[in-house]
Design an enzyme around this catalytic site. Sequence first.
Site, PDB file in Angstrom:
ATOM      1  N   ASN A 107      -7.315 -17.236 106.360  1.00 39.17           N
ATOM      2  CA  ASN A 107      -8.639 -17.616 106.873  1.00 39.17           C
ATOM      3  C   ASN A 107      -9.309 -16.488 107.665  1.00 39.17           C
ATOM      4  O   ASN A 107     -10.491 -16.222 107.489  1.00 39.17           O
ATOM      5  CB  ASN A 107      -8.532 -18.872 107.748  1.00 39.17           C
ATOM      6  CG  ASN A 107      -8.019 -20.067 106.962  1.00 39.17           C
ATOM      7  OD1 ASN A 107      -7.856 -19.975 105.747  1.00 39.17           O
ATOM      8  ND2 ASN A 107      -7.762 -21.175 107.634  1.00 39.17           N
ATOM      9  N   HIS A 153     -57.628 -14.760  96.671  1.00 39.52           N
ATOM     10  CA  HIS A 153     -57.781 -15.788  95.623  1.00 39.52           C
ATOM     11  C   HIS A 153     -57.906 -15.150  94.226  1.00 39.52           C
ATOM     12  O   HIS A 153     -58.527 -15.726  93.343  1.00 39.52           O
ATOM     13  CB  HIS A 153     -58.995 -16.679  95.868  1.00 39.52           C
ATOM     14  CG  HIS A 153     -59.105 -17.175  97.283  1.00 39.52           C
ATOM     15  ND1 HIS A 153     -58.578 -18.380  97.693  1.00 39.52           N
ATOM     16  CD2 HIS A 153     -59.659 -16.607  98.380  1.00 39.52           C
ATOM     17  CE1 HIS A 153     -58.818 -18.548  98.985  1.00 39.52           C
ATOM     18  NE2 HIS A 153     -59.461 -17.480  99.432  1.00 39.52           N
ATOM     19  N   SER A 274     -43.025  -5.139  71.289  1.00 37.44           N
ATOM     20  CA  SER A 274     -42.786  -6.463  70.736  1.00 37.44           C
ATOM     21  C   SER A 274     -42.139  -6.314  69.373  1.00 37.44           C
ATOM     22  O   SER A 274     -42.394  -5.342  68.659  1.00 37.44           O
ATOM     23  CB  SER A 274     -44.119  -7.209  70.616  1.00 37.44           C
ATOM     24  OG  SER A 274     -44.030  -8.192  69.612  1.00 37.44           O
ATOM     25  N   LYS A 280     -48.355  -4.352  71.225  1.00 40.13           N
ATOM     26  CA  LYS A 280     -47.927  -4.715  72.575  1.00 40.13           C
ATOM     27  C   LYS A 280     -47.204  -3.588  73.313  1.00 40.13           C
ATOM     28  O   LYS A 280     -46.435  -2.840  72.750  1.00 40.13           O
ATOM     29  CB  LYS A 280     -46.971  -5.925  72.535  1.00 40.13           C
ATOM     30  CG  LYS A 280     -47.580  -7.213  72.053  1.00 40.13           C
ATOM     31  CD  LYS A 280     -48.653  -7.768  72.976  1.00 40.13           C
ATOM     32  CE  LYS A 280     -48.102  -8.232  74.297  1.00 40.13           C
ATOM     33  NZ  LYS A 280     -47.241  -9.409  74.150  1.00 40.13           N
ATOM     34  N   GLU A 287     -41.575  -7.924  85.093  1.00 43.86           N
ATOM     35  CA  GLU A 287     -41.354  -9.367  84.883  1.00 43.86           C
ATOM     36  C   GLU A 287     -39.939  -9.774  85.273  1.00 43.86           C
ATOM     37  O   GLU A 287     -39.717 -10.845  85.833  1.00 43.86           O
ATOM     38  CB  GLU A 287     -41.616  -9.721  83.420  1.00 43.86           C
ATOM     39  CG  GLU A 287     -43.085  -9.690  83.064  1.00 43.86           C
ATOM     40  CD  GLU A 287     -43.320  -9.749  81.563  1.00 43.86           C
ATOM     41  OE1 GLU A 287     -44.050 -10.619  81.123  1.00 43.86           O
ATOM     42  OE2 GLU A 287     -42.756  -8.909  80.826  1.00 43.86           O
ATOM     43  N   TYR A 314     -12.090 -23.932 108.727  1.00 40.80           N
ATOM     44  CA  TYR A 314     -12.072 -23.467 107.338  1.00 40.80           C
ATOM     45  C   TYR A 314     -11.891 -24.636 106.379  1.00 40.80           C
ATOM     46  O   TYR A 314     -11.102 -25.553 106.617  1.00 40.80           O
ATOM     47  CB  TYR A 314     -10.940 -22.449 107.113  1.00 40.80           C
ATOM     48  CG  TYR A 314     -10.884 -22.001 105.664  1.00 40.80           C
ATOM     49  CD1 TYR A 314     -11.675 -20.957 105.210  1.00 40.80           C
ATOM     50  CD2 TYR A 314     -10.097 -22.679 104.731  1.00 40.80           C
ATOM     51  CE1 TYR A 314     -11.678 -20.575 103.874  1.00 40.80           C
ATOM     52  CE2 TYR A 314     -10.087 -22.315 103.395  1.00 40.80           C
ATOM     53  CZ  TYR A 314     -10.884 -21.257 102.975  1.00 40.80           C
ATOM     54  OH  TYR A 314     -10.889 -20.895 101.649  1.00 40.80           O
ATOM     55  N   LYS A 322     -18.284 -16.497  97.483  1.00 41.71           N
ATOM     56  CA  LYS A 322     -18.170 -15.126  96.953  1.00 41.71           C
ATOM     57  C   LYS A 322     -19.086 -14.843  95.788  1.00 41.71           C
ATOM     58  O   LYS A 322     -19.705 -13.777  95.726  1.00 41.71           O
ATOM     59  CB  LYS A 322     -16.719 -14.833  96.582  1.00 41.71           C
ATOM     60  CG  LYS A 322     -15.916 -14.469  97.804  1.00 41.71           C
ATOM     61  CD  LYS A 322     -14.460 -14.694  97.634  1.00 41.71           C
ATOM     62  CE  LYS A 322     -13.852 -15.183  98.912  1.00 41.71           C
ATOM     63  NZ  LYS A 322     -14.307 -16.526  99.355  1.00 41.71           N
TER      64      LYS A 322
END
Length: 457
Positions: A107, A153, A274, A280, A287, A314, A322
């Site tokens: 622990n 905005h 793309s 593209k 992203e 504990y 983890k």
Amino acid sequence: MKKVWDGRIKKHLDKDAEKFNASVSFDKRLFKYDILASIAHAKALYKAKIISNEEKNKIISGLKLLLKKEKKINWSKYEDVHSAVEIELTKLIGNTGKKLHTGRSRNDLIATDEKLFLKEEIKMIKKLLLNLLKTILSLAEKNRKNFMPGYTHLQQAQIISVSHWLLCYFQKLKRDYELLIFIEKRMDHSPLGSGALAGIGFNLDRLYIAKELGFKGITENSMDAVSDRGFITEFLYFTAITATHLSRLAEDIIIFNSNEFSYIEIDDSFATGSSIMPNKKNPDIAELIRGKTGLFYGYLISIFVMLKGIPMSYNKDMQEDKKPLFDAVDEMKSILLIIEKFIKNIKFNTEIITRNINKSYMFAVDIVDLLVKKGLPFRDAHFITGQLIAYCVKHNKSLKDLTENELKNISKYFDKDIYKLLNAEDSVNSKQTYGSTSEKSINNQIINARKFIKDET
Ligand code: ARG
């Protein structure tokens, strides 16, 4: 398989229960720290006269040898990294290895391993974050004379310098950096010597252990020490807020890179295409940064939920800390590395931006300010400027296109001095307050930012 608790539990653990209970597949990542903590512990055992000098030396050289043999360990045989180290050590040096766990518990050991791991990772994350701050700052230095629309905005609001936009992110990330330093300091206390929860029945010099391990101090309360995962929660909060800031930066870049805006151009080495549309050029990197941000919120929430209901001290639930910790560390490092390279290579399409600014109505507040300076009450100035803009919108005209007659027809307060306001540089430099977008303020922001970087380097 042999277990460290075989004296008490008489039956072999069910095969599936054994698999379910084990953490070795992921906590083996803490191997190095478990060895370091064990070396410091062995030294303290000797100092407290619990083991002899010879035993201490045997244990330490065994542990050092084990560290080199990491790749040869058959991890799947063990429950966790701690039992693996103890049993492998005993295989290497014989019965003396069995003395290592005197005066400690898994622990206090796991809390120590995790802190050692995180302290080292924080050092690397600080470097990456500082590097990003440097890059943002040098971009800001180069773009003092370039202007862009500032948005609220997502509507064109007021003109700002490109540096102002960049330094906005600098400030947010600088606060994140300072937060990380604060977290780093707060977690710098060694739990080792706390035992299972109540402390240890031998006179172990905890301060000595802490020093050996590079901790600034020791924890005050053994029960707190073994049950605390606040340091992980705080670190995960740091990753969540930093990712939020980077996600907003990524979002700005995605928008500005769209065909509709075309304010910036992503370098081809950071763009993807793309599989079907040859036209593209996609901002995948940005992203993904935006997309990964949600992961960090998930990591943070999972630790909170894991902790909130477990009784002191504990509980095995804590083993689940983890995966989010490791994933957060890895994802944060990869985001910080990539975004720095990514933004370093973006190009500002100043011509397009300038064209956009010139036909915009973002000079409206400057016009209001002019009228106010002439003595008109702000609300009245706002109203007639609103009428002026409405007229332009109705007749599809930019402010520059208006004749003096048209100005006068809208209000007697309008004069040809308005034309002088209609350029980006003057608009930006008309701002007078501390922290504004004016060149004077930007220069000041840059000086302060440089000083910050210098102090941290
Ligand atoms: N694998 C455990 C964890 O990660 C180590 C501590 C185990 N302690 C115990 N009392 N079973 O939390």
